[in-house]
Each structure stands twice: as structure tokens, then as C-alpha cells.
Design a protein around this motif. Sequence first.
Motif, PDB file in Angstrom:
ATOM      1  N   GLY A  70       0.596  -1.218   0.075  1.00  0.00           N
ATOM      2  CA  GLY A  70       0.001   0.091  -0.079  1.00  0.00           C
ATOM      3  C   GLY A  70       0.781   1.404   0.012  1.00  0.00           C
ATOM      4  N   VAL A  71       0.118   2.351  -0.311  1.00  0.00           N
ATOM      5  CA  VAL A  71       0.930   3.663  -0.277  1.00  0.00           C
ATOM      6  C   VAL A  71       1.497   4.258   0.980  1.00  0.00           C
ATOM      7  N   GLY A  72       1.180   3.634   2.240  1.00  0.00           N
ATOM      8  CA  GLY A  72       1.671   4.037   3.376  1.00  0.00           C
ATOM      9  C   GLY A  72       2.804   2.837   3.824  1.00  0.00           C
ATOM     10  N   GLU A 132      -0.424  -6.831   8.841  1.00  0.00           N
ATOM     11  CA  GLU A 132      -0.618  -8.093   8.528  1.00  0.00           C
ATOM     12  C   GLU A 132      -2.299  -8.346   8.227  1.00  0.00           C
ATOM     13  N   LYS A 133      -2.466  -9.323   7.580  1.00  0.00           N
ATOM     14  CA  LYS A 133      -3.661  -9.797   7.114  1.00  0.00           C
ATOM     15  C   LYS A 133      -3.946 -11.326   7.438  1.00  0.00           C
ATOM     16  N   LEU A 134      -4.958 -11.451   8.194  1.00  0.00           N
ATOM     17  CA  LEU A 134      -5.237 -12.992   8.710  1.00  0.00           C
ATOM     18  C   LEU A 134      -6.810 -13.259   8.402  1.00  0.00           C
ATOM     19  N   ARG A 135      -7.023 -14.195   7.471  1.00  0.00           N
ATOM     20  CA  ARG A 135      -8.392 -14.473   6.979  1.00  0.00           C
ATOM     21  C   ARG A 135      -9.033 -15.341   8.061  1.00  0.00           C
ATOM     22  N   THR A 169      -7.950  -4.461   0.398  1.00  0.00           N
ATOM     23  CA  THR A 169      -6.854  -3.813   0.874  1.00  0.00           C
ATOM     24  C   THR A 169      -5.553  -4.760   0.875  1.00  0.00           C
ATOM     25  N   ARG A 170      -4.267  -3.855   1.218  1.00  0.00           N
ATOM     26  CA  ARG A 170      -2.976  -4.625   1.162  1.00  0.00           C
ATOM     27  C   ARG A 170      -2.460  -4.359   2.418  1.00  0.00           C
ATOM     28  N   VAL A 171      -1.340  -4.810   2.682  1.00  0.00           N
ATOM     29  CA  VAL A 171      -0.639  -4.556   3.774  1.00  0.00           C
ATOM     30  C   VAL A 171       0.225  -3.369   3.344  1.00  0.00           C
ATOM     31  N   GLY A 172       0.313  -2.268   4.279  1.00  0.00           N
ATOM     32  CA  GLY A 172       0.919  -1.116   3.760  1.00  0.00           C
ATOM     33  C   GLY A 172      -0.253   0.261   3.669  1.00  0.00           C
ATOM     34  N   ASP A 173      -1.648  -0.153   3.475  1.00  0.00           N
ATOM     35  CA  ASP A 173      -2.535   0.661   3.187  1.00  0.00           C
ATOM     36  C   ASP A 173      -2.784   1.491   4.589  1.00  0.00           C
ATOM     37  N   PRO A 174      -2.929   2.900   4.525  1.00  0.00           N
ATOM     38  CA  PRO A 174      -3.167   3.523   5.761  1.00  0.00           C
ATOM     39  C   PRO A 174      -4.591   3.811   6.103  1.00  0.00           C
ATOM     40  N   ILE A 175      -4.670   3.870   7.435  1.00  0.00           N
ATOM     41  CA  ILE A 175      -5.940   4.150   8.031  1.00  0.00           C
ATOM     42  C   ILE A 175      -5.935   5.136   9.099  1.00  0.00           C
ATOM     43  N   PRO A 177       5.658  -7.474   9.927  1.00  0.00           N
ATOM     44  CA  PRO A 177       5.976  -7.951  11.229  1.00  0.00           C
ATOM     45  C   PRO A 177       7.251  -9.063  10.909  1.00  0.00           C
ATOM     46  N   ASP A 178       8.196  -8.669  11.355  1.00  0.00           N
ATOM     47  CA  ASP A 178       9.173  -9.694  10.914  1.00  0.00           C
ATOM     48  C   ASP A 178       8.953 -11.053  12.140  1.00  0.00           C
TER      49      ASP A 178
END
Length: 428
Positions: free
Chosen positions: A163-165, A296-299, A366-372, A417-418
Motif C-alpha cells: 500500500g501507499v503508506g 498483516e492480514k489474517l483470513r 486492501t493490502r499490507v501498507g494501506d493507511p488508516i 512484522p518480522d
Amino acid sequence: MRASQDQLIRPGGRRRVFAAGLLAVALAFTSACTDGDGGKPSSWQGGSESPAPKAAATISEPATDAKDVPASTGITFTTKDAVETAVELKDAAGKAVEGSVSADGKTWLPAGALEYGTSYTATVTATGDDGRPATATSTFTTMAKPGNQVRVSSFLGDNQVVGVGMPLIVKFSRAIPEDYRDDVQRRMTVTSTPAQEGIWHWVSPTEIRYRPKQFWKADSKVSYRVQAGGLPMGDGWYGRADLTVDIKIGAAVVMTVDNKTKRMTVTRNGSVVKTIPVSLGKKSTPSSSGTMVVIEKLRKTVFDTMEELGPEEGYRTKIDFAQRLTWGGEFIHAAPWSEGQQGTTNVSHGCVNVSMANGDWLFKNTRVGDPITVKGTERKLQNGNGWTDWNMSWDEYVKGSALPYEPPADPDTSPTPDAGTPTPTPTA
């Protein structure tokens, strides 16, 4: 080369000896001819010495004959009155090393770490407007391979779309002393297409991040490099290897949550695409106000707070469409149990609750890195609780650089997160 007797008695050799005799006579004759000032020889037409080049070049590092030079070394040089400068580095076998001059024009850096225990010769050629070149050379030998090496790693991998952020995140396996951070940062470069202004920011002695002045421009290509191989990193430690990563930036998906209206507004490339009712944290466990990014994204996952909160207040709940925002456990996630309150009342434990349908839609878009950005809650976001790079002003962010900030001559200010990180107990 001096001619041997055999060469002199060959027919061809006789002519050479005769020519030499004529030259000797001619020289004797000219030496007897003087002008009238007491014996000063006359100059032949066109026979004066060539003038010295207008330009000059010097190499300050590595010094000639230097030993144990770090394999990361650059060629530091200066020139005077030069309209053109060329730098060349070759190993003992004459093989050229690829490299380029740094942005300040004072140092030439090899494209990669040099070989350990190897001799190299650097040549700097400066040419002035008279067309005459002046050269400086330095021959040096690199150090033996060190035993203490620092590993450099990137959170992102090649060809990842974010994402852009998304900040660029680089970690070191050992703390970098403050006195060495500027040297490390000089070897860290970011290239984006289109070009965008940005800077590195030390989050800790083992982690550095980069963000542009404004969000990345949608669909940008970004490449970042750490030339760490052989680089001194303090206390006898050296960088293990160079690191290069190429990523892509996706569409500009930006989420904004207003506690006053209990609504999330989602824009894509500047246009509103969806408005979603939400329930935020109740007064005893408020959501954080500030700008975060999806970590991170967790289904599907399970939020388990039994160990932290105990059997009376703790819970163990299955969760769908979870998107982490903080290390402290704030997520966007589907919460079918609060759909009746979404849009009107805050009942969560700090998370952004949405319906199952909206959680599914957000997860897919959405993607990892999208800002909110969350606005108007009772608690402010603490910097460091997640990727909070955008929760700081540009002036604050610049202060985290080990090098002075120099704005580009013609900055483009258009919007744009690593495994080693502990996972805190999530909240719902």
C-alpha cells in the motif's frame, strides 16, 4: 631497450647506428649556436615543452599502499578545474570493477563489496577545458574476511505489492553504534519511479525505516539498496553482504474512521468507493486516534486474552477478516456480534468492528501498507505501537535521520512484522 651486438651488426642495425651518428652531429651543431645573451640555447620551432594540464586530481582514500582496507571502501577524491572526471578501479589482474560516483560527486562507490585480501588500483582522471588529462592513482589491499559480521534483512521481498503508506523497513542483527549510523545511512539508497522525496529514520539501534514526504504515488516502482558488505559497523563488526529489494506500490487505498459519525470512508486513487458503519473501542478500552497502516492480514484467527486478562474478563474468540494495525492488538475485523451497534455505539475492546460482509470486502480490497486514520477517540496512538511512521509530522520524521536533511532542488510534493517481533495479545 638497449640494442644487443647482434642487432647492431645486422643490415637494419647499420642504418640505425648511422642515423644515431647524424643525430649526434646535429645536436653538437645546435649546441654551438647561441643567441646573443651569453649562451642561452635557442628553441626549435615547436620544440617547447607541453604546458601542464589545467585540471588536477588527488585521491585521499584509500591512501596508496594502504593495507587492511574495508571491502566496502569507496574512492574519495578531489578535482580542480575539471570539466570531465573519470574514476576507474581494477584488481591486480586488470579486471575493472563496476561502480558510480555518489550524489555529492566526492566519492566513487563500487557496485558491490570488493573481494577480501585483494589488491586494487584506483585511477582518477580529470580533464580541463584545455583537453589535457591529469591523473591520480592509489594502489591498496583489502582486509582479510572478518569473523564478526552483521546480517542485514528487509521486511519486504522482491516484487511484493504494498500500500501507499508502506515504510521500507531494514533491520540489523546487531545494534549499530550512533557514531557509525551516518556511514551506514550513506550506503542506503532509494530509487522510485516516479521520483519522490523521502528520508531514512532510525527507529532503534537495530532498525531503520524510510518513508516519502507524502504517501507513495499509486503504481510506483521502488528499489532500495543497502551496500553493507564489508562496511565497518562498530566494535570490530562488519556488514555481511549487500541487500537490494525491488517492490511495487499498488492503488492508493486510504481508510478514514471518524468516531463522531461511527463511519469508515474508503477512497481509491482519491475517489470515495465505500462508506462502512463501525463500532470502535468502548470508553474503558478506547481505540487509538492516529494514522496507522495495515501490518498483516489474517483470513481466520483466534483472539485469546485468557492468559493476560484471566478467566473473568478474558475471552477466546474466533475472528474473520482480521487486519492488524498495532502491536498492542488493535485490528480491523469482522464482528457479527456487534453489527447492531455498528454505526451508533462503541462496544469493542479497541478494534475497528465491521460487519461480516464489509469485513470480507475490506479484506479483498486492501493490502499490507494501506493507511488508516482514526479520529476523535479518547486515546492517542503511541509512536512505536505499530508502523507509526505516518503518525509523525515530516519535520519530526527528519529528526530520526543520522544525516542532515537536504531537500531536492526541485522537490515533487504531489501526494503520493518480522519473525523477531513479539506478537502482543490482540483485543476485540
